[in-house]
Design an enzyme around this catalytic site. Structure first.
Site, PDB file in Angstrom:
ATOM      1  CD  GLU A 138      -2.482  -9.014  -2.681  1.00 24.08           C
ATOM      2  OE1 GLU A 138      -2.293  -7.821  -2.056  1.00 24.08           O
ATOM      3  OE2 GLU A 138      -2.929  -9.230  -4.078  1.00 24.08           O
ATOM      4  CD  GLU A 152      -7.874  -5.716   1.524  1.00 24.76           C
ATOM      5  OE1 GLU A 152      -7.988  -4.494   1.168  1.00 24.76           O
ATOM      6  OE2 GLU A 152      -6.658  -6.298   1.233  1.00 24.76           O
ATOM      7  CB  SER A 180      -0.871   0.003   1.164  1.00 22.49           C
ATOM      8  OG  SER A 180      -0.275  -0.271   2.314  1.00 22.49           O
ATOM      9  CG  ASP A 214       2.410  -6.819   1.685  1.00 22.65           C
ATOM     10  OD1 ASP A 214       2.028  -7.548   2.268  1.00 22.65           O
ATOM     11  OD2 ASP A 214       1.481  -5.963   1.430  1.00 22.65           O
TER      12      ASP A 214
END
EC number: 2.1.2.11
Length: 276
Positions: free
Chosen positions: A121, A188, A51, A89
């Protein structure tokens, strides 16, 4: 405060995994050393999230984030962490190609940042990669539901898991990551009932972001909850401060004083001192 954190008491992935069903896990993102120090004092996990591409670099999504960006910010956050488990991440394109690619990049992230774990992810299609990494000493946090790196496939930042088939698919994704060895799974933007279901069904902690109160922990983007990032505000964000508004007022006050020649004042300038 020491410039080099003492990490003897730093939480690790095993400590986080052991919190399943116990005291909720507190997680916030961090991208800089000063923010990491603030997060470290109160949180169990400091997440260097991709992010940062949107929050710090003005990118339209996380897709343009690079390994170099993650390493740069990961190093900065590591300098401010002595207690929280540091997770970084893996950026888009650094692990999807296969197990070997993922191993090279995950090992690089850990070696160059000093993080305790990486996050990636994806659901069942990433289970083989997760298992490959874990078997080779790379702790992995999973991430299912809304996966921002796949936003173009998902058709935007929409709630996921509405409808029985979609809910079952996401629950199976979380279970597959757990079976592959992930020590925790981020959920999420899911309906609260689905967040509760997955939390009950898997044996590792769930870390919710817009997935309801029943998750084993919660994560937010720190700039969102502090009111520093104002481009948009997801429904799941609670603003605990409005630092962006305060900063805007402070900068406006500074600009006004400079233009009016009220700053610097007498207390901010240096005299000539005594003659030699």
């Amino acid at each position: 405060m020491s410039a080099t954190p003492d990490r003897k008491s730093q939480l690790g992935p095993g400590d986080i995994r052991a919190r399943k069903g116990g005291e909720p896990v507190v997680c916030l993102t961090a991208y800089t050393t000063p923010m990491a120090r603030l997060v470290d004092a109160h949180c169990d996990i400091a997440l260097v999230g991709d992010s940062l591409g949107m929050v710090l670099h003005g990118l339209p999504s996380t897709i343009g984030v690079t390994m170099e960006m993650m390493i740069l910010h990961g190093k900065a956050v590591a300098r401010g962490c002595s207690r929280a488990c540091l997770v970084v991440d893996m950026p888009f394109g650094s692990y999807e190609e296969g197990c070997e690619q993922a191993m090279r990049n995950a090992a690089r992230l850990m070696a160059e940042t000093g993080c305790q774990a990486v996050k990636l992810e994806g659901g069942r299609h990433m289970a083989e990669t997760v298992a490959f990494l874990v078997a080779r000493g790379i702790p992995v946090m999973g991430h299912v539901g809304l996966t921002p790196q796949a936003v173009n496939v998902l058709g935007g930042y929409k709630v996921q898991g509405r409808g029985r088939d979609e809910a079952d698919r996401i629950a199976q994704d979380a279970a597959a990551l757990t079976d592959a060895g992930a020590f925790a799974v981020v959920l999420e933007k899911l309906p609260a009932a689905l967040g509760a279901r997955i939390t009950q069904e898997i044996a590792v902690p769930t870390i919710g972001i817009g997935a309801g109160l029943d998750c084993d922990g919660q994560v937010l983007v720190v700039d969102d909850m502090l009111g520093l990032f104002a481009d948009f505000r997801p429904k799941f964000v609670k603003r605990y401060a409005e630092l962006g508004r305060d900063a805007d007022a402070a900068i406006a006050g500074y600009a006004a004083e400079v233009r009016a020649r009220r700053f610097p004042g007498p207390e901010h300038v240096f005299g000539e001192g005594k003659p030699a």
